[in-house]
Design an enzyme around this catalytic site. Structure first.
Site, short mmCIF file in Angstrom:
data_model
loop_
_atom_site.label_atom_id
_atom_site.label_comp_id
_atom_site.label_asym_id
_atom_site.label_seq_id
_atom_site.Cartn_x
_atom_site.Cartn_y
_atom_site.Cartn_z
N ASP A 8 0.84 -1.19 -0.01
CA ASP A 8 0.11 0.09 -0.07
C ASP A 8 1.02 1.30 -0.06
O ASP A 8 2.25 1.15 0.43
CB ASP A 8 -0.87 -0.12 1.29
CG ASP A 8 -1.87 1.26 1.35
OD1 ASP A 8 -2.57 1.41 0.47
OD2 ASP A 8 -1.86 1.81 2.32
N SER A 9 0.34 2.49 -0.33
CA SER A 9 1.08 3.62 -0.31
C SER A 9 1.73 3.97 1.10
O SER A 9 2.46 4.87 1.44
CB SER A 9 0.24 4.64 -0.68
OG SER A 9 -0.98 4.76 0.06
N CYS A 71 -3.82 -1.30 -2.12
CA CYS A 71 -4.12 0.43 -2.28
C CYS A 71 -4.83 0.58 -3.46
O CYS A 71 -4.71 -0.02 -4.79
CB CYS A 71 -2.65 0.90 -2.54
SG CYS A 71 -2.83 2.71 -3.17
N GLU A 150 -4.60 9.00 9.34
CA GLU A 150 -3.25 8.61 9.80
C GLU A 150 -3.08 9.27 11.25
O GLU A 150 -2.14 8.87 11.84
CB GLU A 150 -2.42 9.55 8.61
CG GLU A 150 -2.38 8.95 7.44
CD GLU A 150 -1.21 7.83 7.25
OE1 GLU A 150 -0.45 7.85 8.18
OE2 GLU A 150 -1.54 6.83 6.25
N CYS A 182 -10.68 3.17 -0.50
CA CYS A 182 -9.54 3.76 -0.07
C CYS A 182 -9.12 2.88 1.33
O CYS A 182 -10.19 2.73 2.17
CB CYS A 182 -9.61 5.39 0.24
SG CYS A 182 -8.19 5.98 1.13
N HIS A 184 -7.87 3.43 3.85
CA HIS A 184 -8.10 4.19 5.09
C HIS A 184 -9.26 4.16 5.84
O HIS A 184 -9.60 4.02 7.07
CB HIS A 184 -7.33 5.57 5.12
CG HIS A 184 -5.89 5.71 4.86
ND1 HIS A 184 -5.16 5.20 3.74
CD2 HIS A 184 -4.79 6.42 5.64
CE1 HIS A 184 -3.94 5.41 4.10
NE2 HIS A 184 -3.89 6.14 5.27
N1 DGL Z 1 -3.93 3.74 0.09
C1 DGL Z 1 -4.38 4.81 -0.54
C2 DGL Z 1 -5.68 4.09 -1.49
O1 DGL Z 1 -6.34 3.32 -0.97
C3 DGL Z 1 -5.01 6.05 0.22
C4 DGL Z 1 -3.84 6.90 0.62
C5 DGL Z 1 -2.91 7.40 -0.63
O2 DGL Z 1 -3.53 8.49 -1.19
O3 DGL Z 1 -1.88 7.15 -0.84
O4 DGL Z 1 -5.98 4.69 -2.43
#
Ligand code: DGL
Length: 248
Positions: A8-9, A71, A150, A182, A184
């Site tokens: 993931d990011s 992600c 976060e 997303c 998060h």
């Molecule tokens: N992990 C990213 C997603 O699911 C969210 C956070 C980001 O913008 O990197 O799109």
């Protein structure tokens, strides 16, 4: 030994890893969070593809048999490129999420899709849903929800204010399904339940587990462990991830 790489990011994909770990579908999970370059969701397509391929290269060092792209932003633009470079299955949260909608929703349901700017702009969820006959889709980028999570702010005034900003034009009682597009957003489920009383929530982690079980025939193992890596702030990342992985 079956090993799954997940990336993931940043830390958000832990919401996906948590579900896979609980389902014990792999003996070992290797998680990579690209904390040095988060967020991906505001970046352009070619940058996200490059970062995703780098994550794949890193995870290949662990002899993985599966790659889960946790992600949504990466799943929206990089899946095809990743598949070209991998000799094992690559599964993304968008296909899984659409499958989960199909299982739970009626064709005329009102679907609210939320995600990063890149995920919404890619049109990936929307086009897959339309192909399957879902036409009542409202898609809204909601990037401010990411920094709240976060900071581990899941409920309360700040979250309510951001909801008000993004959803004030919506009749919340008419939304049947919300795709939490997303990684998060699953952490905000109590707030979604408070604001959208009748909506069914689509959680990427649960959707991936269902897809791995149904389409890849993966079954529960006796043991499943996870190893955590990040591109920056590793100690802090691990502490937070362990808290998120094992919180109820
Ligand atoms: N992990 C990213 C997603 O699911 C969210 C956070 C980001 O913008 O990197 O799109």
């Amino acid at each position: 030994m079956n090993r799954c790489g997940i990336f993931d990011s940043g830390i958000g994909g832990i919401s996906v890893a948590r579900e896979i770990l609980r389902a014990k579908l792999f003996n070992k999970i290797i998680y990579f969070g690209d904390t040095a370059r988060v967020p991906y969701g505001n970046k352009n397509e070619s940058t996200i593809i490059r970062y995703s391929l780098e994550a794949l290269e890193f995870l290949k060092n662990f002899n993985i048999d599966f790659l889960v792209v946790a992600c949504n932003s990466a799943s929206s633009v990089a899946i095809d490129e990743l598949r070209k470079e991998a000799s094992f299955p690559v599964v993304g949260v968008i296909e899984a999420g659409v499958r989960a909608v199909e299982k739970r929703a009626k064709r005329n349901d009102n679907i609210l899709l939320i995600g990063t700017k890149r995920t919404i702009a890619s049109n990936k969820y929307q086009s897959l849903l339309k192909k399957r006959g879902f036409n009542n889709i409202m898609a809204i980028p909601t990037p401010l929800l990411v920094p709240l999570v976060e900071e581990e702010i899941y409920e309360g005034r700040l979250v309510d204010d951001v909801f008000e900003l993004y959803f004030n034009g919506i009749n919340k009682d008419e939304i049947d399904v919300i795709i939490l597009g997303c990684t998060h957003y699953p952490f905000l489920i109590p707030s979604f339940k408070k604001h959208f009383k009748k909506a069914t929530l689509i959680h990427s982690g649960q959707a991936i587990v269902e897809m791995l079980e149904d389409e890849y025939g993966l079954v529960k193992r006796d043991n499943s462990t996870i190893e955590l890596f990040a591109s920056e702030g590793v100690d802090e990342f691990r502490k937070k991830a362990l808290r998120w992985l094992f919180q109820s």
